[in-house]
Enzyme design. Structure first.
Site, mmCIF file in Angstrom:
data_model
loop_
_atom_site.group_PDB
_atom_site.id
_atom_site.type_symbol
_atom_site.label_atom_id
_atom_site.label_comp_id
_atom_site.label_asym_id
_atom_site.label_seq_id
_atom_site.Cartn_x
_atom_site.Cartn_y
_atom_site.Cartn_z
ATOM 1 C CG HIS A 529 37.472 44.784 41.479
ATOM 2 N ND1 HIS A 529 38.156 44.278 40.354
ATOM 3 C CD2 HIS A 529 37.293 46.174 41.111
ATOM 4 C CE1 HIS A 529 38.142 45.313 39.351
ATOM 5 N NE2 HIS A 529 37.691 46.418 39.784
ATOM 6 C CG ASP A 533 39.923 42.458 36.420
ATOM 7 O OD1 ASP A 533 40.192 42.676 37.678
ATOM 8 O OD2 ASP A 533 40.908 41.858 35.853
#
Length: 558
Positions: A529, A533
């Site tokens: 992450h 995204d």
């Protein structure tokens, strides 16, 4: 003594290499393990080190020449007085042909040739001797395998550089030594053969550690004084790992264990590298050595991995009682454990899950698997179909085919696809299909079958498990519906494949909802992450699912 330099064998299937550049000229003095030329093979470009110290006296193969593995390409004179008489000259325009120029081996009359721990990869600094295939006194052919070694990346065999007799074994099975260390000696003539001396060998390789030995050290051992006395730095102290090379430099410069633990490591998992230690030594005189009390501050400054509390000394096995069996982790399991923990500490993991209808793929495989087996000689599995779909997804969303370097994102132009492979001993390895985007289903199937077979027979080359940019893993082999696999660093995503199950599914037929039996599978994408995204991950996973569901007899090419 005139020592041969031969074209090295860089892989099981490689039979030749091309000389791209000579780094040394005739007449140049060379240190042992100093790089003397660059070669190129079908799989890798690399540099070739000198097998011994001496002077380069003759070059037999020129830049651009392609020669067979084992061919003599140059000679090094190890006798300094004889080498001094060799005039320094440029590389000849026309080298004599090897079959005419290569004289019979001049290594005779009791010459000893060092066996050294080979460098099996750019980042590897040490190796563990797992088995000597020859004993002292055994006659050995040139290029015949003498011993087996194990590194962080691959297990392999080491060939003899010359024909002769194994005269001496300096490092015993189970010991770990740095790259370039002398581990044995070959007699190429009538040199006396020494009996193996385990005690002396162990003393010479004192920093080495047996893989299965306990990795923690008692408090009395780690509390050695900062100056004076004997320095016995352990391989691992709690969460800190120290390679043999680092330990050796630390002992030579009287750097205590407590000092080592305060150095900010730039290696994998925050490990202290040679450069880290040398930089510390360069600045060591500018300030007094830090006391152990300063350790928390130094740990807080580390950015590569979060500081971890030091583990307490391991309890004695007797504390577990008679109803508990203590099973030490083998070397590979320890490495896997370290890599998994490092990945979790490095990347914030998030997993997205989707469902795909693979009925057309199942029908295609059932229809053509016998024909494929007859033509190719191995089974057509589902793995190449999922690999092809993953490649299609990465082509549409290349920002998932990336890695992280500090504060930079490295976008890879090629898709080097890692395929997680279970080994017979229960461990796991991830060989890599290079430039997988250029292959069709059959090409991917051939690559998967080849790499998996060589992984299970321990015939992988270091290049086979390096350079991956994205990994797939089949967690459904034993019926698991889906999983959340751990990212294979330094990649930023891994594709998980669940078990294929026939289930009733609602489909629209002529505008009406109809329940039909379909072959369904859950697939997952676990991603880093920091750079991927949720939207990008979701788009990539959908593209993979679309690629799977669009495969049929008209679109699949084998």
């Amino acid at each position: 003594m005139k020592l041969e330099v031969v074209m090295p064998k860089m892989g099981e299937s490689l039979q030749e290499g091309t000389i791209t550049k000579w780094l040394k000229s005739v007449g140049d003095k060379i240190e042992r393990d100093e790089m003397i030329l660059e070669i190129s093979t079908d799989k890798v470009d690399t540099e070739v080190p000198a097998p011994n110290e001496g002077t380069l006296v003759e070059i037999l193969a020129q830049e651009g020449d392609t020669v067979e593995v084992g061919s003599v390409i140059a000679y090094i004179e190890t006798d300094a007085s004889a080498a001094a008489a060799a005039p320094k000259q440029e590389i000849k325009e026309e080298a004599p042909k090897q079959e005419e120029a290569a004289p019979a081996p001049a290594a005779s009359g009791g010459n000893l040739v060092d066996l050294v721990m080979p460098k099996m990869g750019e980042s590897l600094q040490e190796g563990t001797i797992t088995k000597w295939l020859k004993q002292v006194g055994d006659k050995v052919e040139r290029d015949e395998m003498v011993l087996e070694i194990s590194t962080d990346k691959v297990d392999t065999e080491v060939p003899s550089p010359v024909e002769g007799i194994l005269a001496e074994i300096l490092v015993q099975e189970g010991e770990t030594v740095e790259v370039g260390a002398v581990i044995g000696k070959m007699s190429s003539g009538d040199a006396p053969v020494k009996a193996a001396a385990p005690a002396a060998a162990k003393q010479e390789s004192k920093p080495a550690a047996t893989p299965s030995a306990p990795t923690q050290t008692s408090q009395a051992q780690v509390s050695a004084p900062v100056s004076g006395g004997t320095y016995d730095i352990p391989t691992r102290d709690g969460e800190d790992f120290f390679s043999p090379l680092v330990r050796k430099i630390a002992e030579e410069n009287k750097v205590s264990l407590e000092e080592l633990k305060q150095i900010n490591g730039s290696g994998v998992g925050g490990r202290v590298s040679k450069n880290d230690l040398m930089n510390y030594l360069d600045n060591r005189g500018a300030a007094p050595a830090q006391a152990p009390a300063a350790q928390p501050k130094a740990q807080a400054q580390q950015t590569s991995t979060p500081a971890q509390p030091k583990a307490a000394p391991a309890p004695a096995p007797a504390a577990h009682g008679d109803d508990v069996e203590v099973i030490p982790m083998d070397r590979v399991r320890q490495l896997i454990a370290d890599h998994m923990v490092y990945s979790k500490q490095t990347s914030p993991h998030v997993t997205s899950v989707a469902e795909a209808d693979v009925t057309n793929i199942v029908n295609f495989r059932n229809k053509f698997k016998d024909e494929f087996m007859k033509r190719e000689g191995f089974k057509l599995t589902f793995t190449p179909f999922f690999a092809q779909a993953a490649i299609e997804g990465l082509k549409k969303f290349p920002m998932v085919n990336v890695s992280v370097d500090g504060k930079n994102i490295l976008r890879h132009k090629r898709i080097n696809l890692g395929v997680a492979t279970a080994l017979d001993d229960g461990n796991l390895i991830v060989p890599v299909i290079k430039s997988a985007e250029a292959l069709n289903i059959t090409g991917l199937a051939r690559s998967v079958n080849d790499l998996a077979g060589r992984a299970r027979s321990k015939r992988l080359d270091p290049n086979d498990i390096q350079g991956g940019t994205f990994t797939i893993t089949n967690v459904g082999t034993f019926g698991t519906l889906f999983g959340t696999p751990i990212i294979n660093q330094p990649q930023v995503a891994i594709f998980g494949i669940g078990a294929i199950q026939k289930r009733p599914v609602v489909k629209q037929v002529d505008g009406m909802d109809v329940i039909v039996p379909r072959d369904m599978v859950y697939v997952s994408l676990t991603y880093d992450h920091r750079v991927v995204d949720g939207m990008l991950a979701g788009q990539t996973l959908k593209a993979i699912v679309d690629a799977l569901e669009n495969m049929n007899e008209k679109t699949i090419s084998i």
